[in-house]
Design an enzyme around this catalytic site. Structure first.
Site, PDB file in Angstrom:
ATOM      1  N   ILE A 198       0.845  -1.194   0.000  1.00 42.65           N
ATOM      2  CA  ILE A 198       0.000   0.000   0.000  1.00 42.65           C
ATOM      3  C   ILE A 198       0.881   1.246   0.000  1.00 42.65           C
ATOM      4  O   ILE A 198       1.748   1.411   0.866  1.00 42.65           O
ATOM      5  CB  ILE A 198      -0.938   0.013   1.220  1.00 42.65           C
ATOM      6  CG1 ILE A 198      -1.706  -1.308   1.305  1.00 42.65           C
ATOM      7  CG2 ILE A 198      -1.906   1.188   1.133  1.00 42.65           C
ATOM      8  CD1 ILE A 198      -2.474  -1.663   0.065  1.00 42.65           C
ATOM      9  N   GLY A 239       2.251  -5.013   8.397  1.00 36.95           N
ATOM     10  CA  GLY A 239       2.386  -3.595   8.058  1.00 36.95           C
ATOM     11  C   GLY A 239       1.402  -3.198   6.972  1.00 36.95           C
ATOM     12  O   GLY A 239       0.193  -3.325   7.125  1.00 36.95           O
ATOM     13  N   ASP A 240       1.935  -2.727   5.849  1.00 34.28           N
ATOM     14  CA  ASP A 240       1.076  -2.287   4.748  1.00 34.28           C
ATOM     15  C   ASP A 240       1.163  -3.245   3.561  1.00 34.28           C
ATOM     16  O   ASP A 240       0.964  -2.832   2.418  1.00 34.28           O
ATOM     17  CB  ASP A 240       1.454  -0.866   4.314  1.00 34.28           C
ATOM     18  CG  ASP A 240       2.937  -0.763   3.945  1.00 34.28           C
ATOM     19  OD1 ASP A 240       3.651  -1.784   4.061  1.00 34.28           O
ATOM     20  OD2 ASP A 240       3.374   0.332   3.545  1.00 34.28           O
ATOM     21  N   GLU A 241       1.446  -4.510   3.812  1.00 32.43           N
ATOM     22  CA  GLU A 241       1.640  -5.482   2.736  1.00 32.43           C
ATOM     23  C   GLU A 241       0.640  -6.627   2.840  1.00 32.43           C
ATOM     24  O   GLU A 241       0.355  -7.126   3.937  1.00 32.43           O
ATOM     25  CB  GLU A 241       3.071  -6.038   2.774  1.00 32.43           C
ATOM     26  CG  GLU A 241       4.129  -4.972   2.534  1.00 32.43           C
ATOM     27  CD  GLU A 241       5.532  -5.493   2.782  1.00 32.43           C
ATOM     28  OE1 GLU A 241       6.485  -4.902   2.228  1.00 32.43           O
ATOM     29  OE2 GLU A 241       5.685  -6.480   3.522  1.00 32.43           O
TER      30      GLU A 241
END
Length: 362
Positions: A198, A239-241
């Site tokens: 992201i 996280g953002d993955e």
């Protein structure tokens, strides 16, 4: 009022060996309970005990058995439908080879009470059969393990799923991917791994706080699930993955799924009245049943690593785009890694120095 009696009988025969009747002693259960340790055990045990005949009718049930199905033993008899349903549910889940012979069996069965609650029972069954080998019935001791089963299920879920989004975590994703690799090796079908990163999530955390960042992650997770097919596996890598597993795909269909995800993530999200916009850099790798690694687990790690390489390639080319992995990306990534290592070593060894070239206007 029903009274429980205990019979102690002995057969009576004629001189030629013909049975003519029985004689013995009959006592009331109230007299027995003070002196009979077996009867006392059935009354006091924490297990539900049932004796069931060949037709599935309950011929004996202790107080715990009545309580197990939500009945008051003082207001119901052994013919209560709830007790019969319990007996039939247990019988239907016992292996046929056990129920049709003299045998013992222990296992786990599930039942649903009349109030709709689902129970998990640990049962110990002793079956009986007549001389003609037909089923004569069985006696079963049941222990309600629903609470421990629910706790075990919850612990397993916590160990294999992301706490924030409820999606599978990396460990479960790798397990599902290894299983899919085994299937693709047998069927010679393609599968794809998508690595979704992201973009600009840090900006949201810095401006609106990590709580709103978590809200955004949840919303993006739901959008990715909605953009994929029902059989695809969506996991949060951390996280953002995110990671996505798609089976039965080729390059074209895998790219189509990746573009749907990228478009869905790019839609704005309203957080505290503020419109937050993000994007998705997606790397994907497509495999077709042939893998360099000898085991499925190693192949799974290799596919995720290659998809990660493609994702970083997408980021280096401007973000919010999709890139398909190729061996040239791996070679380039190795060169970048080697260069970074050389530069760090050169700095540590003071091998770098500045050279000035003055430029003068004549």
């Amino acid at each position: 009022r029903a009274v429980r009696l205990r019979f102690v009988l002995a057969p009576r025969f004629t001189d030629d060996g013909s049975l003519i009747g029985y004689s013995g002693l009959v006592t009331r259960s109230s007299d027995v309970e003070r002196t009979d340790p077996i009867g006392d055990f059935f009354t006091r045990t924490s297990q539900a005990i049932l004796t069931v005949d060949a037709e599935g009718g309950v011929v004996f049930a202790n107080e715990r058995a009545f309580r197990l199905v939500g009945l008051d033993p003082s207001a119901h008899g052994v013919g209560a439908p709830a007790l019969r349903n319990l007996a039939l549910a247990i019988r239907d889940q016992i292996p046929r080879s056990v129920i049709e012979s003299d045998a013992n069996w222990r296992g786990e069965v599930g039942i649903r009470r009349t109030d709709g609650e689902h129970l998990t029972l640990d049962v110990d069954v002793v079956t009986r059969s007549s001389s003609t080998s037909s089923a004569d019935g069985f006696t079963v001791a049941c222990r309600d393990t629903s609470a421990s089963s629910r706790l075990q299920t919850e612990l397993v879920h916590q160990a294999t799923h992301d706490a924030l989004t409820g999606l599978p975590n990396r460990a479960l994703f790798l397990r599902r991917l290894a299983d899919a690799i085994e299937r693709s090796r047998v069927r010679r079908t393609g599968l794809a791994v998508l690595y979704v990163d992201i973009d600009r999530l840090k900006d949201v955390n810095d401006t609106l706080g990590h709580e709103n960042g978590d809200v955004l992650i949840n919303a993006i997770g739901r959008r990715i699930v909605a953009a994929t097919r029902p059989g695809d596996v969506v996991a949060r890598h951390g996280g953002d993955e995110f990671l996505v597993l798609c089976e039965g795909v080729d390059d074209h269909s895998a790219l189509d799924i990746a573009e749907r995800i990228r478009t869905a993530v790019a839609e704005p999200v309203i957080l505290q009245g503020v419109e937050a916009r993000t994007g998705a850099s997606i790397g994907l790798v497509v495999a077709r049943g042939d893998y360099e690694e000898p085991t499925a687990n190693e192949a799974a790690l290799g596919l995720v690593r290659n998809a990660d390489t493609a994702m970083y390639h997408a980021k280096s080319r401007g973000r919010s785009r999709c890139e398909v992995y190729s061996t040239s990306m791996r070679d380039e990534a190795r060169r970048r890694s080697a260069l970074a290592t050389d530069l760090e070593r050169a700095l540590a060894n003071r091998q770098l120095h500045l050279v000035f070239q003055p430029i003068a206007s004549l």
